[in-house]
Scaffold this active site. Sequence first.
Site, PDB file in Angstrom:
ATOM      1  N   VAL A  56      16.856  61.877  40.884  1.00  0.00           N
ATOM      2  CA  VAL A  56      15.540  61.963  41.527  1.00  0.00           C
ATOM      3  C   VAL A  56      15.626  61.857  43.045  1.00  0.00           C
ATOM      4  O   VAL A  56      14.663  62.170  43.748  1.00  0.00           O
ATOM      5  CB  VAL A  56      14.561  60.892  40.979  1.00  0.00           C
ATOM      6  CG1 VAL A  56      14.320  61.103  39.486  1.00  0.00           C
ATOM      7  CG2 VAL A  56      15.055  59.478  41.272  1.00  0.00           C
ATOM      8  N   SER A 135       7.926  45.630  39.826  1.00  0.00           N
ATOM      9  CA  SER A 135       8.780  44.449  39.652  1.00  0.00           C
ATOM     10  C   SER A 135       8.040  43.237  40.189  1.00  0.00           C
ATOM     11  O   SER A 135       7.136  43.362  41.019  1.00  0.00           O
ATOM     12  CB  SER A 135      10.093  44.629  40.431  1.00  0.00           C
ATOM     13  OG  SER A 135      10.832  43.423  40.482  1.00  0.00           O
ATOM     14  N   TYR A 148      15.461  45.587  48.528  1.00  0.00           N
ATOM     15  CA  TYR A 148      14.948  45.876  47.184  1.00  0.00           C
ATOM     16  C   TYR A 148      13.489  45.458  47.074  1.00  0.00           C
ATOM     17  O   TYR A 148      12.649  46.220  46.566  1.00  0.00           O
ATOM     18  CB  TYR A 148      15.781  45.160  46.116  1.00  0.00           C
ATOM     19  CG  TYR A 148      15.215  45.337  44.728  1.00  0.00           C
ATOM     20  CD1 TYR A 148      15.233  46.577  44.102  1.00  0.00           C
ATOM     21  CD2 TYR A 148      14.623  44.274  44.048  1.00  0.00           C
ATOM     22  CE1 TYR A 148      14.691  46.760  42.839  1.00  0.00           C
ATOM     23  CE2 TYR A 148      14.084  44.437  42.784  1.00  0.00           C
ATOM     24  CZ  TYR A 148      14.118  45.684  42.188  1.00  0.00           C
ATOM     25  OH  TYR A 148      13.577  45.861  40.941  1.00  0.00           O
TER      26      TYR A 148
END
Length: 247
Positions: A56, A135, A148
């Site tokens: 992707v 998340s 992240y």
Amino acid sequence: MITGASAGIGEPCARTFAQDGYKLLLVARRGNRLDQLAKELIAAFDIECKIIELDVRDKGQVKESWNNLPKQWQEIDVLINNAGLSQGLDPIDEGDWDDWDRMIDTNIKGLLYISRMVLPGMKERKRGHVVNIGSIAAKEVYPKGNVYCATKHAVDSLSKAMRIDLLPFSVKVSTIHPGAVETEFSIVRFKGDAERAEQVYQGFDPLLANDIADAVSYVVSRPKHVNINELLIMPTAQANGTMFHRK
């Protein structure tokens, strides 16, 4: 359409939606695993299933793969943007530049590239549902999680922006934010160090990928007038991004 469908949360999502009778368009980098999964689901549930071996992060590859799809396979009712990863666990001043690029390119740009291909059709048909896998890191920042966490905060923001932009077209947008889920996530984060990855889940019962697939199925199966904007799902033994009750 499920990205990152060959493992992690994506694979049980594929199994759950196959059981519900959906036609599946499965996307992942590991074509051999996709092919095996597709054959298994077709045999078990007598569904139509197509696979795309795709990274992707590659904008050109995303465009080419989408444009080469037969028209009927471009009519996506449910898009699950699941492809994502974490790389490394370092203080920001010691972070690996390549790790940063991989997380940003996969978690943010990959989600955007796939969505950019799928959303015009949903908008035109005035129906569809996008489920973005976020998340706990989209809600909190924890030590050494810097980039992240930033990418998952971006997923959270993009989901809210999608919801606003697509509101006049009856396209639903939902985000699922899991806490600690025992998948390949930590093995990928620690670049194959299985022993270090195993320590992440020691002493408590983490979420399983099937738990998140169940939540995705619930969100997608709500009546037309109901949209679940977001769900934050934690193991019973996890209070926030850093606090765990370990036995």
